[in-house]
Motif scaffolding. Structure first.
Motif, mmCIF file in Angstrom:
data_model
loop_
_atom_site.group_PDB
_atom_site.id
_atom_site.type_symbol
_atom_site.label_atom_id
_atom_site.label_comp_id
_atom_site.label_asym_id
_atom_site.label_seq_id
_atom_site.Cartn_x
_atom_site.Cartn_y
_atom_site.Cartn_z
ATOM 1 N N GLU A 165 42.322 54.014 34.224
ATOM 2 C CA GLU A 165 42.134 52.292 34.548
ATOM 3 C C GLU A 165 41.798 51.715 33.364
ATOM 4 O O GLU A 165 41.443 52.367 32.310
ATOM 5 C CB GLU A 165 41.011 52.017 35.602
ATOM 6 N N ALA A 166 42.103 50.425 33.240
ATOM 7 C CA ALA A 166 41.773 49.453 32.118
ATOM 8 C C ALA A 166 40.871 48.457 32.977
ATOM 9 O O ALA A 166 41.320 48.077 34.210
ATOM 10 C CB ALA A 166 43.066 48.823 31.703
ATOM 11 N N LYS A 167 39.983 47.740 32.306
ATOM 12 C CA LYS A 167 39.103 47.002 32.747
ATOM 13 C C LYS A 167 39.001 45.678 31.878
ATOM 14 O O LYS A 167 38.828 45.917 30.719
ATOM 15 C CB LYS A 167 37.443 47.479 32.765
ATOM 16 N N GLY A 168 39.015 44.615 32.446
ATOM 17 C CA GLY A 168 38.726 43.417 31.572
ATOM 18 C C GLY A 168 37.691 42.531 32.207
ATOM 19 O O GLY A 168 37.084 42.631 33.178
ATOM 20 N N LYS A 169 36.787 41.718 31.101
ATOM 21 C CA LYS A 169 35.743 41.080 31.494
ATOM 22 C C LYS A 169 36.357 39.705 31.882
ATOM 23 O O LYS A 169 37.461 38.994 31.383
ATOM 24 C CB LYS A 169 34.835 40.728 30.249
ATOM 25 N N LEU A 170 35.733 39.187 32.820
ATOM 26 C CA LEU A 170 35.989 37.819 33.187
ATOM 27 C C LEU A 170 34.682 37.027 33.575
ATOM 28 O O LEU A 170 33.532 37.475 33.533
ATOM 29 C CB LEU A 170 36.663 37.742 34.717
ATOM 30 N N ASN A 171 34.875 35.573 33.129
ATOM 31 C CA ASN A 171 33.659 34.769 33.703
ATOM 32 C C ASN A 171 34.028 34.365 34.910
ATOM 33 O O ASN A 171 35.153 34.336 35.462
ATOM 34 C CB ASN A 171 33.575 33.859 32.323
ATOM 35 N N LYS A 172 33.009 33.533 35.536
ATOM 36 C CA LYS A 172 32.822 32.904 36.620
ATOM 37 C C LYS A 172 34.351 31.900 37.038
ATOM 38 O O LYS A 172 34.834 32.167 37.877
ATOM 39 C CB LYS A 172 31.919 32.147 37.064
ATOM 40 N N ARG A 173 34.533 30.878 35.931
ATOM 41 C CA ARG A 173 35.625 30.131 36.114
ATOM 42 C C ARG A 173 37.042 31.292 36.156
ATOM 43 O O ARG A 173 37.826 30.608 37.070
ATOM 44 C CB ARG A 173 35.483 29.320 34.822
ATOM 45 N N GLU A 174 37.230 32.096 35.301
ATOM 46 C CA GLU A 174 38.384 33.122 35.288
ATOM 47 C C GLU A 174 38.618 33.688 36.512
ATOM 48 O O GLU A 174 39.639 33.613 37.384
ATOM 49 C CB GLU A 174 38.269 33.856 34.138
ATOM 50 N N TYR A 175 37.427 34.166 37.178
ATOM 51 C CA TYR A 175 37.321 34.738 38.616
ATOM 52 C C TYR A 175 37.768 34.121 39.520
ATOM 53 O O TYR A 175 38.706 34.189 40.346
ATOM 54 C CB TYR A 175 36.050 35.324 38.781
ATOM 55 N N GLN A 176 37.455 32.680 39.549
ATOM 56 C CA GLN A 176 37.677 31.751 40.649
ATOM 57 C C GLN A 176 39.157 31.241 40.466
ATOM 58 O O GLN A 176 39.813 30.995 41.450
ATOM 59 C CB GLN A 176 36.664 30.535 40.524
ATOM 60 N N LYS A 177 39.727 31.093 39.154
ATOM 61 C CA LYS A 177 40.926 30.770 38.998
ATOM 62 C C LYS A 177 41.887 31.620 39.571
ATOM 63 O O LYS A 177 43.021 31.245 40.233
ATOM 64 C CB LYS A 177 41.338 30.431 37.561
ATOM 65 N N ILE A 178 41.876 32.782 39.408
ATOM 66 C CA ILE A 178 42.735 33.946 39.723
ATOM 67 C C ILE A 178 42.472 33.860 41.527
ATOM 68 O O ILE A 178 43.391 33.919 42.104
ATOM 69 C CB ILE A 178 42.167 35.379 39.408
ATOM 70 N N LEU A 179 41.237 33.883 41.887
ATOM 71 C CA LEU A 179 41.045 33.862 43.352
ATOM 72 C C LEU A 179 41.807 32.490 44.260
ATOM 73 O O LEU A 179 42.423 32.720 45.204
ATOM 74 C CB LEU A 179 39.755 33.786 43.939
ATOM 75 N N SER A 180 41.917 31.464 43.360
ATOM 76 C CA SER A 180 42.610 30.365 43.875
ATOM 77 C C SER A 180 44.064 30.523 44.235
ATOM 78 O O SER A 180 44.721 29.554 45.075
ATOM 79 C CB SER A 180 42.459 28.946 42.907
#
Length: 190
Positions: free
Chosen positions: A8-23
């Motif tokens: 696997e590859a893992k990437g860091k996200l901040n809360k704003r990026e996480y919420q942007k993807i989920l939207s």
């Protein structure tokens, strides 16, 4: 009991990026996981880069051993019953099976006297993308909340390329995250 190679590859996200993807996924369905991390009091498994956890997810209880190898991590998964989990939690009786056999064969001086040293709650959303699985995680442990994205694939290079391409759709730059969930929990303890 399944053995596989986790690549696997893992990437860091901040809360704003996480919420942007989920939207972009208004009907997202989440899996809620509780990971119980296990080692002996001297943290001897962790010191040789072996991870041991019990994961509870809905009605599933699974014991997993992860060990670094050339292009990923060897993963041994063993389903255990709720009674076996309770017996370990309350009476410190480690579940019998393939994981214990592997530990005795490969780490005979370490295998034993295991206890739970940390708990991490994970809220996970998964989606298929170009033949790979993308997982979006919100993790809570102690008083920390963190976000990450991971991609499982057939090679490290493909996983990284796929993850970069997936994130680019959202105009999010890929930031490699090489710290796994077990290491996060350990880091706060030391």
């Amino acid at each position: 009991m399944p053995r596989n190679l986790e690549i696997e590859a893992k990437g860091k996200l901040n809360k704003r990026e996480y919420q942007k993807i989920l939207s972009f996924y208004p009907k997202a369905k989440f899996n809620y996981q509780t990971n119980f991390y296990i080692d002996n009091p001297q943290f001897e498994l962790s010191s040789v880069k072996v991870g041991l956890r019990i994961r509870k997810e809905k009605d599933l209880v699974e014991l997993t051993l992860k060990e670094n190898c050339e292009d990923g991590r060897l993963e041994i998964n063993q389903k255990i019953s709720p009674n076996e989990f309770d017996n370990f939690l309350c009476n410190n009786i480690f579940p019998k099976g393939e994981v214990m056999v592997y530990l005795h064969e490969n780490y005979p001086k370490i295998a034993g006297n295991f206890t739970i040293f940390g708990i991490l709650e994970n809220k996970r959303f998964t989606v298929e993308y170009e033949g790979s699985e993308i997982a979006l995680d919100m993790m809570k442990y102690y008083d920390h909340e963190e976000y990450e994205i991971e991609c499982e694939s057939s090679s490290s290079k493909l996983a990284t390329e796929t993850l970069k391409k997936y994130l680019a759709q959202f105009k999010i730059k890929y930031q490699k995250n090489s710290i796994n969930k077990l290491e996060r929990v350990l880091k706060l303890m030391h």
